[in-house]
Design a protein around this motif. Structure first.
Motif, PDB file in Angstrom:
ATOM      1  N   ARG A  58       7.509  -7.909   6.436  1.00  0.00           N
ATOM      2  CA  ARG A  58       8.079  -6.696   7.331  1.00  0.00           C
ATOM      3  C   ARG A  58       9.225  -6.850   8.203  1.00  0.00           C
ATOM      4  O   ARG A  58       9.838  -6.056   8.553  1.00  0.00           O
ATOM      5  CB  ARG A  58       6.639  -6.571   8.494  1.00  0.00           C
ATOM      6  N   LYS A  59       9.321  -8.369   8.539  1.00  0.00           N
ATOM      7  CA  LYS A  59      10.670  -8.822   9.062  1.00  0.00           C
ATOM      8  C   LYS A  59      11.784  -8.529   8.238  1.00  0.00           C
ATOM      9  O   LYS A  59      12.839  -8.144   8.825  1.00  0.00           O
ATOM     10  CB  LYS A  59      10.582 -10.221   9.374  1.00  0.00           C
ATOM     11  N   ILE A  60      11.785  -8.676   7.146  1.00  0.00           N
ATOM     12  CA  ILE A  60      12.828  -8.532   6.010  1.00  0.00           C
ATOM     13  C   ILE A  60      12.973  -6.816   5.874  1.00  0.00           C
ATOM     14  O   ILE A  60      14.208  -6.428   5.872  1.00  0.00           O
ATOM     15  CB  ILE A  60      12.503  -9.026   4.697  1.00  0.00           C
ATOM     16  N   LEU A  61      11.788  -6.150   5.729  1.00  0.00           N
ATOM     17  CA  LEU A  61      12.004  -4.583   5.301  1.00  0.00           C
ATOM     18  C   LEU A  61      12.390  -3.833   6.577  1.00  0.00           C
ATOM     19  O   LEU A  61      13.364  -2.727   6.533  1.00  0.00           O
ATOM     20  CB  LEU A  61      10.630  -3.908   4.893  1.00  0.00           C
ATOM     21  N   GLN A  62      11.786  -4.113   7.672  1.00  0.00           N
ATOM     22  CA  GLN A  62      11.911  -3.113   8.742  1.00  0.00           C
ATOM     23  C   GLN A  62      13.336  -2.901   9.232  1.00  0.00           C
ATOM     24  O   GLN A  62      13.470  -1.730   9.751  1.00  0.00           O
ATOM     25  CB  GLN A  62      10.991  -3.474   9.892  1.00  0.00           C
ATOM     26  N   LEU A  99       1.626  -4.820  -0.693  1.00  0.00           N
ATOM     27  CA  LEU A  99       2.318  -5.302   0.735  1.00  0.00           C
ATOM     28  C   LEU A  99       2.473  -3.707   1.302  1.00  0.00           C
ATOM     29  O   LEU A  99       2.079  -3.637   2.507  1.00  0.00           O
ATOM     30  CB  LEU A  99       3.598  -6.175   0.461  1.00  0.00           C
ATOM     31  N   VAL A 100       3.280  -2.963   0.793  1.00  0.00           N
ATOM     32  CA  VAL A 100       3.564  -1.423   1.394  1.00  0.00           C
ATOM     33  C   VAL A 100       2.245  -0.605   1.853  1.00  0.00           C
ATOM     34  O   VAL A 100       2.352  -0.255   2.934  1.00  0.00           O
ATOM     35  CB  VAL A 100       4.133  -0.718   0.233  1.00  0.00           C
ATOM     36  N   ALA A 101       1.282  -0.662   0.779  1.00  0.00           N
ATOM     37  CA  ALA A 101       0.068  -0.082   1.132  1.00  0.00           C
ATOM     38  C   ALA A 101      -0.722  -0.399   2.252  1.00  0.00           C
ATOM     39  O   ALA A 101      -1.038  -0.060   3.132  1.00  0.00           O
ATOM     40  CB  ALA A 101      -0.821  -0.054  -0.238  1.00  0.00           C
ATOM     41  N   LYS A 102      -0.803  -1.912   2.463  1.00  0.00           N
ATOM     42  CA  LYS A 102      -1.751  -2.392   3.278  1.00  0.00           C
ATOM     43  C   LYS A 102      -0.952  -2.447   4.717  1.00  0.00           C
ATOM     44  O   LYS A 102      -1.567  -2.783   5.581  1.00  0.00           O
ATOM     45  CB  LYS A 102      -2.210  -3.863   3.020  1.00  0.00           C
ATOM     46  N   ARG A 121      -2.952  -0.149  14.648  1.00  0.00           N
ATOM     47  CA  ARG A 121      -2.280   1.174  14.704  1.00  0.00           C
ATOM     48  C   ARG A 121      -0.774   0.898  14.974  1.00  0.00           C
ATOM     49  O   ARG A 121      -0.118   1.958  14.426  1.00  0.00           O
ATOM     50  CB  ARG A 121      -2.773   2.027  15.826  1.00  0.00           C
ATOM     51  N   LYS A 122      -0.339  -0.221  15.314  1.00  0.00           N
ATOM     52  CA  LYS A 122       0.950  -0.421  15.392  1.00  0.00           C
ATOM     53  C   LYS A 122       1.313  -1.364  14.205  1.00  0.00           C
ATOM     54  O   LYS A 122       2.710  -0.974  13.740  1.00  0.00           O
ATOM     55  CB  LYS A 122       1.246  -1.407  16.517  1.00  0.00           C
ATOM     56  N   LEU A 123       0.486  -1.991  13.614  1.00  0.00           N
ATOM     57  CA  LEU A 123       1.019  -2.881  12.338  1.00  0.00           C
ATOM     58  C   LEU A 123       1.115  -2.018  11.150  1.00  0.00           C
ATOM     59  O   LEU A 123       1.863  -1.904  10.314  1.00  0.00           O
ATOM     60  CB  LEU A 123       0.083  -3.954  12.120  1.00  0.00           C
ATOM     61  N   SER A 158      -6.085   3.292  -7.064  1.00  0.00           N
ATOM     62  CA  SER A 158      -7.104   2.532  -6.475  1.00  0.00           C
ATOM     63  C   SER A 158      -6.844   2.481  -4.919  1.00  0.00           C
ATOM     64  O   SER A 158      -7.648   2.222  -4.135  1.00  0.00           O
ATOM     65  CB  SER A 158      -6.990   1.256  -7.113  1.00  0.00           C
ATOM     66  N   TYR A 159      -5.558   2.396  -4.483  1.00  0.00           N
ATOM     67  CA  TYR A 159      -5.173   2.462  -2.901  1.00  0.00           C
ATOM     68  C   TYR A 159      -5.416   3.813  -2.296  1.00  0.00           C
ATOM     69  O   TYR A 159      -5.488   3.693  -1.088  1.00  0.00           O
ATOM     70  CB  TYR A 159      -3.719   2.125  -3.157  1.00  0.00           C
TER      71      TYR A 159
END
Length: 205
Positions: A58-62, A99-102, A121-123, A158-159
């Motif tokens: 999340r730190k790299i993508l956001q 990672l994206v899904a979860k 709800r925020k994560l 499956s997701y």
């Protein structure tokens, strides 16, 4: 022991194998449980490793989703469009999909009692309205290769949060396919004729 040469002929050629655990088998984060995951000789237990990967992801993508604000307050993430992921079926793209899904599409259950910034709800806030996963099947380019589209479809579905978009490598050489998707085929002298075991390249004069 590991050998740099022939131990029978070179008795001095033996060298000590570098240990998997340089210092301790204890997890470097919680310092309680024995670790079973070693990254660059740093030991983690499963319970500490998975949240660490999610946090770093999340730190790299956001920052690429929304501009980071200056100051302690962080605004809610919201992308301007939808998300498209490319999936090859290999380790890297499969981990990315998970990672994206979860992190952004699936709600967490066990942590619902958390509050503040760690609340699910925020994560797991819905950053994109929808997400598609594209897979390019290349089996027709290699004689005897098995079509893996069904296997990849099963992974994606499956997701239950992604739209699966299967494509074939030969589509890139088919003008009618480019017309259907509203694109422009690249100019090339190389054509492609599908046909499974009889697949072949066709060169235009």
């Amino acid at each position: 022991m590991a050998s740099c040469g022939n131990p029978a002929a070179e008795s001095d050629a033996l060298m000590t194998r570098r240990p998997k655990f340089d210092h301790s088998k204890e997890c470097v984060k919680c310092k309680v449980r024995n670790g079973n995951i070693v990254i660059r000789h740093v030991v983690y237990c499963r319970e500490c490793f998975l949240p660490l990967v999610n946090t770093k992801f999340r730190k790299i993508l956001q920052p690429s989703i929304n501009e980071k604000l200056h100051g302690p307050r962080q605004k809610s993430l919201k992308a301007s469009g939808n998300l498209t992921l490319g999936l090859s079926g290999g380790l890297g793209s499969t981990v990315l999909l998970d990672l994206v899904a979860k992190n952004y599409f699936m709600r967490s259950g066990p942590d619902d009692n958390k509050g503040g910034k760690d609340h699910p709800r925020k994560l797991n806030e819905k950053v994109w309205n929808s997400a598609s996963v594209c897979y390019v099947e290349i089996s027709n380019a290699f004689p005897g290769m098995r079509d893996s589209t069904a296997d990849i479809r099963a992974i994606v579905e499956s997701y239950n949060v992604f739209e699966f978009v299967p494509l074939k490598l030969e589509d890139a050489f088919d003008p009618s396919w480019w017309n259907r998707v509203g694109g422009v085929p690249p100019e090339s002298d190389l054509g492609f004729k599908p046909g499974g075991d009889n697949a072949q390249e066709v060169y235009k004069p």
